[in-house]
Design a protein around this motif. Structure first.
Motif, PDB file in Angstrom:
ATOM      1  N   GLU A  32       0.828  -1.206   0.000  1.00 20.52           N
ATOM      2  CA  GLU A  32       0.000   0.000   0.000  1.00 20.52           C
ATOM      3  C   GLU A  32       0.864   1.259   0.000  1.00 20.52           C
ATOM      4  OE1 GLU A  32      -3.247   0.259  -0.405  1.00 20.52           O
ATOM      5  OE2 GLU A  32      -3.267  -1.910  -0.693  1.00 20.52           O
ATOM      6  N   LYS A  35       2.285   1.688  -3.445  1.00 24.35           N
ATOM      7  CA  LYS A  35       1.260   2.185  -4.358  1.00 24.35           C
ATOM      8  C   LYS A  35       1.059   3.686  -4.170  1.00 24.35           C
ATOM      9  CE  LYS A  35      -3.523   1.249  -5.765  1.00 24.35           C
ATOM     10  NZ  LYS A  35      -4.734   0.422  -5.488  1.00 24.35           N
ATOM     11  N   LYS A  39       1.965   6.549  -6.977  1.00 26.35           N
ATOM     12  CA  LYS A  39       0.883   7.424  -7.427  1.00 26.35           C
ATOM     13  C   LYS A  39       1.306   8.888  -7.289  1.00 26.35           C
ATOM     14  CE  LYS A  39      -3.992   8.553  -6.702  1.00 26.35           C
ATOM     15  NZ  LYS A  39      -5.206   8.301  -5.887  1.00 26.35           N
ATOM     16  N   ASP A 106       0.419  -0.749 -15.011  1.00 25.39           N
ATOM     17  CA  ASP A 106       1.244  -0.151 -13.955  1.00 25.39           C
ATOM     18  C   ASP A 106       2.698  -0.596 -14.090  1.00 25.39           C
ATOM     19  OD1 ASP A 106      -0.860   1.182 -12.870  1.00 25.39           O
ATOM     20  OD2 ASP A 106      -1.228  -0.228 -11.236  1.00 25.39           O
TER      21      ASP A 106
END
Length: 230
Positions: A32, A35, A39, A106
């Motif tokens: 997480e 990610k 981002k 991604d």
């Protein structure tokens, strides 16, 4: 002046080393957190220093092969042929294996930031849910997979795929034409929405075309992969 890795770390509320691990795809980082960092990097249009160094020292004629189903025996043969063709044209290449739940787009975008790629080859995967996001890939690429019927016009790309629905229908057509009426099928689990479902659709369509009633008892669905080996 552009953002630095320290700026990214501060914005994400993590240490510089954590950002570095995320950018270098290091396994020792919370998914997480990784990610969130990637981002932030994308939204900030941040180009890491290590990426800049890679651009200088990486062969400018480099192609990435992204493989989603490494156990697929057909891919092994395909990769050998690709390697021969790529090397013959004086290009370099590397193979990136992707896990079942790893997102193809991604992964591609991450590699493009880190490497100076001339192109990408995708082997396997399901791009139906990524049709819009795939336009973010700004290098030429080829998709070799099933369940992919059309690429967005904005893409510098091509695709090679099998019409699993049509091929499944041909198989059942042959059996029907040779006099068989009780035809069973072993197909994927109900959660499968790509190859297995397409082949099942072809099976059902052929039965309808030959006026044979569908017998649910002749449809055997495989369990989920995790269930099969638990």
């Amino acid at each position: 002046m552009g953002m630095t890795i320290k700026d990214i770390a501060k914005k994400c509320g993590v240490g510089v080393s954590t950002v570095s691990r995320a950018l270098n795809n290091h396994p020792d980082i919370n998914p997480e957190t990784k990610k969130m960092i990637l981002k932030t990097v994308e939204e900030s249009n941040f180009v890491p220093n290590n990426s800049a160094r890679n651009l200088k020292r990486t062969d400018s004629k480099s192609i990435a092969i992204l493989v989603k189903e490494i156990d697929n025996p057909f891919f092994a043969t395909m990769m050998r042929v690709m390697e021969k063709k790529i090397r013959r044209q004086k290009y370099s290449f590397f193979i990136q294996h992707m896990g079942k739940d790893q997102d193809e787009v991604d992964t591609a975008l991450e590699l493009i930031k880190e490497k100076k790629l001339r192109g990408i080859i995708f082997l396997g995967g399901d791009f139906r849910k990524n049709k819009e996001r795939i336009t973010k890939i700004k290098v030429p690429f080829v998709v070799s997979t099933a369940a992919f019927d059309k690429l967005p016009e904005k893409c510098i790309a091509s695709y090679v795929s099998i019409d699993d629905r049509a091929e499944s229908r041909k198989i059942v057509d042959y059996l029907c034409e040779t006099g068989h009426k009780k035809i069973a099928i072993i197909t994927a689990c109900e959660e499968d929405e790509s190859i297995g479902q397409l082949r099942l659709d072809g099976y059902k369509k052929a039965l309808v075309d030959h006026h044979i009633a569908l017998n649910e008892g002749l449809i055997h669905r495989m369990g989920k992969l995790n269930d099969e080996y638990s």
